[in-house]
Every structure is written in C-alpha cells, then in structure tokens.
Design a protein around this motif. Structure first.
Motif, PDB file in Angstrom:
ATOM      1  N   LEU A 259     -30.633 -34.458 -31.152  1.00  0.00           N
ATOM      2  CA  LEU A 259     -28.984 -33.318 -30.681  1.00  0.00           C
ATOM      3  C   LEU A 259     -28.926 -32.780 -31.713  1.00  0.00           C
ATOM      4  O   LEU A 259     -27.975 -31.162 -31.312  1.00  0.00           O
ATOM      5  CB  LEU A 259     -27.902 -34.066 -31.155  1.00  0.00           C
ATOM      6  CG  LEU A 259     -28.270 -35.759 -29.963  1.00  0.00           C
ATOM      7  CD1 LEU A 259     -26.581 -36.457 -30.014  1.00  0.00           C
ATOM      8  CD2 LEU A 259     -27.975 -34.802 -28.458  1.00  0.00           C
ATOM      9  N   CYS A 260     -29.404 -32.572 -33.175  1.00  0.00           N
ATOM     10  CA  CYS A 260     -29.287 -31.305 -34.378  1.00  0.00           C
ATOM     11  C   CYS A 260     -30.321 -31.871 -35.312  1.00  0.00           C
ATOM     12  O   CYS A 260     -30.254 -31.883 -36.651  1.00  0.00           O
ATOM     13  CB  CYS A 260     -27.780 -31.942 -34.377  1.00  0.00           C
ATOM     14  SG  CYS A 260     -27.091 -30.545 -35.731  1.00  0.00           S
TER      15      CYS A 260
ATOM     16  N   LEU B  65     -19.239 -30.203 -30.196  1.00  0.00           N
ATOM     17  CA  LEU B  65     -19.075 -29.904 -28.687  1.00  0.00           C
ATOM     18  C   LEU B  65     -19.075 -28.130 -28.714  1.00  0.00           C
ATOM     19  O   LEU B  65     -19.877 -27.871 -28.579  1.00  0.00           O
ATOM     20  CB  LEU B  65     -18.397 -30.514 -28.230  1.00  0.00           C
ATOM     21  CG  LEU B  65     -18.885 -31.917 -26.997  1.00  0.00           C
ATOM     22  CD1 LEU B  65     -17.719 -32.266 -25.717  1.00  0.00           C
ATOM     23  CD2 LEU B  65     -20.110 -32.328 -27.123  1.00  0.00           C
ATOM     24  N   ARG B  66     -18.073 -27.834 -29.626  1.00  0.00           N
ATOM     25  CA  ARG B  66     -18.436 -26.392 -28.864  1.00  0.00           C
ATOM     26  C   ARG B  66     -19.347 -25.702 -30.145  1.00  0.00           C
ATOM     27  O   ARG B  66     -19.386 -25.070 -30.030  1.00  0.00           O
ATOM     28  CB  ARG B  66     -16.698 -26.383 -30.124  1.00  0.00           C
ATOM     29  CG  ARG B  66     -15.788 -24.469 -29.982  1.00  0.00           C
ATOM     30  CD  ARG B  66     -14.696 -24.101 -31.260  1.00  0.00           C
ATOM     31  NE  ARG B  66     -15.295 -24.844 -32.510  1.00  0.00           N
ATOM     32  CZ  ARG B  66     -14.661 -25.386 -33.323  1.00  0.00           C
ATOM     33  NH1 ARG B  66     -13.518 -26.071 -32.150  1.00  0.00           N
ATOM     34  NH2 ARG B  66     -14.460 -25.708 -34.611  1.00  0.00           N
ATOM     35  N   ASN B  67     -19.894 -26.491 -31.159  1.00  0.00           N
ATOM     36  CA  ASN B  67     -21.577 -25.393 -32.308  1.00  0.00           C
ATOM     37  C   ASN B  67     -22.697 -26.085 -31.303  1.00  0.00           C
ATOM     38  O   ASN B  67     -23.375 -26.145 -32.088  1.00  0.00           O
ATOM     39  CB  ASN B  67     -21.184 -26.831 -32.853  1.00  0.00           C
ATOM     40  CG  ASN B  67     -19.816 -25.373 -33.686  1.00  0.00           C
ATOM     41  OD1 ASN B  67     -19.778 -24.524 -34.259  1.00  0.00           O
ATOM     42  ND2 ASN B  67     -18.728 -25.870 -33.931  1.00  0.00           N
ATOM     43  N   LYS B  68     -22.267 -26.674 -29.764  1.00  0.00           N
ATOM     44  CA  LYS B  68     -23.859 -26.702 -28.852  1.00  0.00           C
ATOM     45  C   LYS B  68     -24.256 -28.351 -29.562  1.00  0.00           C
ATOM     46  O   LYS B  68     -25.606 -28.052 -29.468  1.00  0.00           O
ATOM     47  CB  LYS B  68     -24.469 -25.990 -29.114  1.00  0.00           C
ATOM     48  CG  LYS B  68     -23.958 -24.342 -27.826  1.00  0.00           C
ATOM     49  CD  LYS B  68     -24.343 -23.916 -27.836  1.00  0.00           C
ATOM     50  CE  LYS B  68     -23.912 -22.270 -26.697  1.00  0.00           C
ATOM     51  NZ  LYS B  68     -22.544 -22.478 -26.944  1.00  0.00           N
ATOM     52  N   ILE B  69     -23.396 -29.010 -30.771  1.00  0.00           N
ATOM     53  CA  ILE B  69     -23.879 -30.032 -30.395  1.00  0.00           C
ATOM     54  C   ILE B  69     -23.872 -31.726 -29.413  1.00  0.00           C
ATOM     55  O   ILE B  69     -22.500 -31.768 -29.776  1.00  0.00           O
ATOM     56  CB  ILE B  69     -23.491 -30.982 -32.021  1.00  0.00           C
ATOM     57  CG1 ILE B  69     -23.896 -29.770 -32.947  1.00  0.00           C
ATOM     58  CG2 ILE B  69     -24.429 -32.220 -32.488  1.00  0.00           C
ATOM     59  CD1 ILE B  69     -23.154 -29.875 -34.009  1.00  0.00           C
ATOM     60  N   GLY B  70     -24.517 -31.751 -29.500  1.00  0.00           N
ATOM     61  CA  GLY B  70     -24.300 -32.274 -27.550  1.00  0.00           C
ATOM     62  C   GLY B  70     -24.259 -33.871 -28.099  1.00  0.00           C
ATOM     63  O   GLY B  70     -24.788 -34.561 -26.907  1.00  0.00           O
TER      64      GLY B  70
ATOM     65  N   ARG C 211     -26.190 -35.983 -21.347  1.00  0.00           N
ATOM     66  CA  ARG C 211     -26.119 -34.666 -21.519  1.00  0.00           C
ATOM     67  C   ARG C 211     -25.271 -33.355 -21.292  1.00  0.00           C
ATOM     68  O   ARG C 211     -25.556 -32.931 -20.149  1.00  0.00           O
ATOM     69  CB  ARG C 211     -28.242 -34.467 -20.976  1.00  0.00           C
ATOM     70  CG  ARG C 211     -28.687 -35.011 -21.709  1.00  0.00           C
ATOM     71  CD  ARG C 211     -28.865 -34.986 -23.473  1.00  0.00           C
ATOM     72  NE  ARG C 211     -29.171 -35.615 -24.145  1.00  0.00           N
ATOM     73  CZ  ARG C 211     -29.324 -36.548 -24.861  1.00  0.00           C
ATOM     74  NH1 ARG C 211     -27.884 -36.751 -25.721  1.00  0.00           N
ATOM     75  NH2 ARG C 211     -29.809 -37.358 -25.759  1.00  0.00           N
ATOM     76  N   HIS C 212     -23.863 -34.133 -21.457  1.00  0.00           N
ATOM     77  CA  HIS C 212     -22.728 -33.109 -21.505  1.00  0.00           C
ATOM     78  C   HIS C 212     -23.069 -31.487 -21.538  1.00  0.00           C
ATOM     79  O   HIS C 212     -22.925 -30.824 -22.652  1.00  0.00           O
ATOM     80  CB  HIS C 212     -21.691 -33.541 -21.536  1.00  0.00           C
ATOM     81  CG  HIS C 212     -20.955 -34.797 -21.047  1.00  0.00           C
ATOM     82  ND1 HIS C 212     -20.861 -34.792 -19.362  1.00  0.00           N
ATOM     83  CD2 HIS C 212     -21.796 -35.756 -21.693  1.00  0.00           C
ATOM     84  CE1 HIS C 212     -20.249 -36.178 -19.859  1.00  0.00           C
ATOM     85  NE2 HIS C 212     -21.333 -36.936 -20.808  1.00  0.00           N
TER      86      HIS C 212
END
Length: 112
Positions: free
Chosen positions: A12-13, A32-37, A111-112
């Motif tokens: 995820l990161c 989520l805003r920072n693309k960490i799913g 995996r949203h």
C-alpha cells in the motif's frame, strides 16, 4: 496542520509517506486522499476490521474509541493496545505515526 507518517507497507505504501491532515478528519480519509489504499470493506460504517491500523506515535491525542469500535477491534489481526479502526479515529492537533498491518481478516481485498 498535523502530519501523519505512514510507515512503509509492502503493497500500500512501499516507501512510507508523510502527509498533512486536517483536525477532525479520519485517518482513513487522509490515507485515501493521499492514494494510500487502506482496505475498508464496510465503506467506513464501523462494521468490519479491514481498516485496522496501529498508531505508533500520537495515540493519546485521539479521542477514545467507542464500544462498537472496541468490539470490532477484538477481531482484528495483530491487535495491539494502540490499535484503532482508521475509519473511526479522527486526527486531533498532534502528529501521528501509523503502521498499516500486513494482514487483515478480509479474505478478498476490495482495492478501492
């Protein structure tokens, strides 16, 4: 503005990340805003444990968890005394360091 440091997670990161947050936002919203799913199978309704995180630093700045969250956390993989559901834990004024557990009890990642 408080900063959230997400420790490296292999999927995820991978490199970790430090991002800014607004007080009152949930840890999950910031991620989520920072693309960490981070998985969130119940769509943030406090009905599962897929968004479980471990707050390594700054835990004491979070408002206490409620009974519903505590009941769910009892089922989380890798539960620690500083575990929270990221959909419920709201950022206050203090910086946080967050570990995303490697596993969840979710059998299939959304995996949203």
């Amino acid at each position: 503005m408080p900063k959230l440091t997400f420790l490296p997670h292999p999927e995820l990161c991978p490199n970790g990340a430090t991002v800014e947050a607004k007080s009152g936002e949930t840890i999950l919203d910031v991620a989520l805003r920072n693309k960490i799913g981070i998985d969130h199978a119940c769509e943030m309704a406090c009905a599962c444990t897929t968004c479980h995180v471990v707050v390594k630093q700054g835990f004491q700045s979070l408002a206490a968890s409620d009974e519903d969250e505590d009941d769910l956390l009892d089922r989380a993989w890798g539960l620690t005394p500083v575990s929270r559901l990221s959909c419920q834990a709201k950022v206050a004024e203090q910086d946080l360091t967050i570990e995303i557990p490697r596993y969840t009890i979710n059998l299939a990642s959304e995996r949203h």
